[in-house]
Scaffold this active site. Sequence first.
Site, short mmCIF file in Angstrom:
data_model
loop_
_atom_site.label_atom_id
_atom_site.label_comp_id
_atom_site.label_asym_id
_atom_site.label_seq_id
_atom_site.Cartn_x
_atom_site.Cartn_y
_atom_site.Cartn_z
CB CYS A 140 -0.94 0.00 1.20
SG CYS A 140 -2.04 -1.41 1.18
CG HIS B 299 -3.47 3.30 1.20
ND1 HIS B 299 -3.82 2.81 -0.04
CD2 HIS B 299 -3.60 2.27 2.07
CE1 HIS B 299 -4.14 1.53 0.09
NE2 HIS B 299 -4.01 1.18 1.36
CG ASN C 272 -6.71 -1.18 0.18
OD1 ASN C 272 -5.91 -0.81 -0.68
ND2 ASN C 272 -6.35 -1.46 1.42
N1 COA Z 1 -19.16 -9.52 6.42
C1 COA Z 1 -19.78 -9.81 7.56
N2 COA Z 1 -19.13 -10.10 8.72
C2 COA Z 1 -17.79 -10.08 8.68
C3 COA Z 1 -17.07 -9.79 7.53
C4 COA Z 1 -17.80 -9.50 6.35
N3 COA Z 1 -17.21 -9.19 5.18
N4 COA Z 1 -15.76 -9.86 7.80
C5 COA Z 1 -15.64 -10.19 9.09
N5 COA Z 1 -16.87 -10.33 9.62
C6 COA Z 1 -17.22 -10.67 11.00
C7 COA Z 1 -16.12 -11.41 11.71
O1 COA Z 1 -16.19 -12.80 11.44
C8 COA Z 1 -16.43 -11.10 13.17
O2 COA Z 1 -17.46 -11.94 13.58
P1 COA Z 1 -17.47 -12.53 15.10
O3 COA Z 1 -17.55 -11.33 15.99
O4 COA Z 1 -18.68 -13.38 15.10
O5 COA Z 1 -16.18 -13.28 15.24
C9 COA Z 1 -16.99 -9.68 13.11
O6 COA Z 1 -17.39 -9.46 11.75
C10 COA Z 1 -15.99 -8.61 13.51
O7 COA Z 1 -14.78 -8.87 12.82
P2 COA Z 1 -13.52 -7.96 12.99
O8 COA Z 1 -12.43 -8.49 12.10
O9 COA Z 1 -13.22 -7.75 14.44
O10 COA Z 1 -14.09 -6.60 12.40
P3 COA Z 1 -13.45 -5.16 12.41
O11 COA Z 1 -14.36 -4.23 13.06
O12 COA Z 1 -12.01 -5.17 12.82
O13 COA Z 1 -13.46 -4.80 10.85
C11 COA Z 1 -11.94 -4.65 9.03
C12 COA Z 1 -12.71 -5.57 9.96
C13 COA Z 1 -11.10 -5.51 8.12
C14 COA Z 1 -12.92 -3.84 8.21
C15 COA Z 1 -11.06 -3.69 9.86
O14 COA Z 1 -10.33 -4.40 10.84
C16 COA Z 1 -10.10 -2.92 9.02
O15 COA Z 1 -10.50 -2.13 8.18
N6 COA Z 1 -8.81 -3.08 9.25
C17 COA Z 1 -7.79 -2.40 8.48
C18 COA Z 1 -7.79 -2.95 7.12
C19 COA Z 1 -6.84 -2.27 6.24
O16 COA Z 1 -6.78 -1.09 6.23
N7 COA Z 1 -6.10 -3.05 5.50
C20 COA Z 1 -5.22 -2.59 4.54
C21 COA Z 1 -4.12 -1.83 5.16
S1 COA Z 1 -3.33 -1.04 3.98
#
Ligand code: COA
Length: 335
Positions: free
Chosen positions: A115, A262, A292
Amino acid sequence: MHHSVIKGVGHYVPDNIVSNADLEKLMDTTNEWIVERTGIEERCHVKRGSDDTPSTMGTKAARIAIERAGLMPEDIEFIIFATLSPDYYFPGPGVMVQQQLGIKEIGALDVRNQCSGFVYALSVADQFIKTGMYKTVLVIGSELHSGGLDMTTRGRNVSVIFGDGAGAVVIQACNDDRQGILSTHLHSEGKHAEELALIGPNTGRWVPEIIETNNPEDISYYPYMNGNFVFRHAVTRLIEVIVEALSTNGFKPNEIDLLIPHQANLRISQFVQKKLELSDDQVFNNIMKYGNTTAASIPIAMSEAWEQGRISKGDLICLAAFGSGFTWASALLRW
Ligand code: COA
């Protein structure tokens, strides 16, 4: 000393738009979950069998940037290509752009900083211009994620986020030190390398064994992301590296005309905006439409911002990225 000025910017995305509703048909997810957690409404995915590859998309974006710079492909003296999803394991896609643009045997360099790749590539280009080695450099960020994502419920925390596309800029030497790239700032912290990584295809694995095993349960061929961990590091490092760029040049956040972060997650951009007390007019986001696109996200956003009249001559523009590595980087420039 020469300064580097962005002379032209362009982008290309495949025309196959995949909405959150389309993803609901493939995995257990909802439009509400995706929009609430990421801000993403749709993304573009290359259709299987199409001619779009990271290099061909990069070349399409490059042609637009070159034309907007008022140049011809043969005016390019060096190519830098940032991607985490190259056409081939080797060679990198930079050489393919040289061939696709039909230009003479100039140098082509591939950058592997995920990224942060575009800002790293821009920084390398800036150093070549400053030393006088080249006067015109093409910098590309391009990604084809969709072919490598686990589009089932198993991979939903990653696969709903990423999209395909390419952006490119042409930078040129200029003698006016009030214009162009003022500074670039590059960082890494390799201890977190495996928190956001694609481990599977690597040289530590014996290829004959992989072929023999051919295990469909081997998820190491899909990207892994520790989402919460990445989120927390992203907001901290992005703020740090933006402040570093501003303070190096004696500016305050309120003097930024446009921050182009980004496009990782709309919530990350909003957090950064709030902490730096920036107005909506000072921050550009288009993750809603593209997801992204890693190394492509900043040049795609810059190209759209320019097309929408959000960037004018003399504007103070800040680019900032964070991603796998971890790596993070910023660039401050006067348009
Ligand atoms: N649809 C529905 N539910 C989903 C899902 C989806 N696409 N993806 C994950 N879940 C569920 C998980 O299984 C979890 O369920 P559980 O509580 O029953 O275990 C719940 O949603 C919460 O998951 P979690 O991973 O804790 O969610 P979050 O609030 O952290 O959001 C992201 C996930 C990925 C959106 C977030 O962590 C994020 O944006 N992180 C940074 C990502 C990023 O910027 N990456 C690139 C860097 S350059």
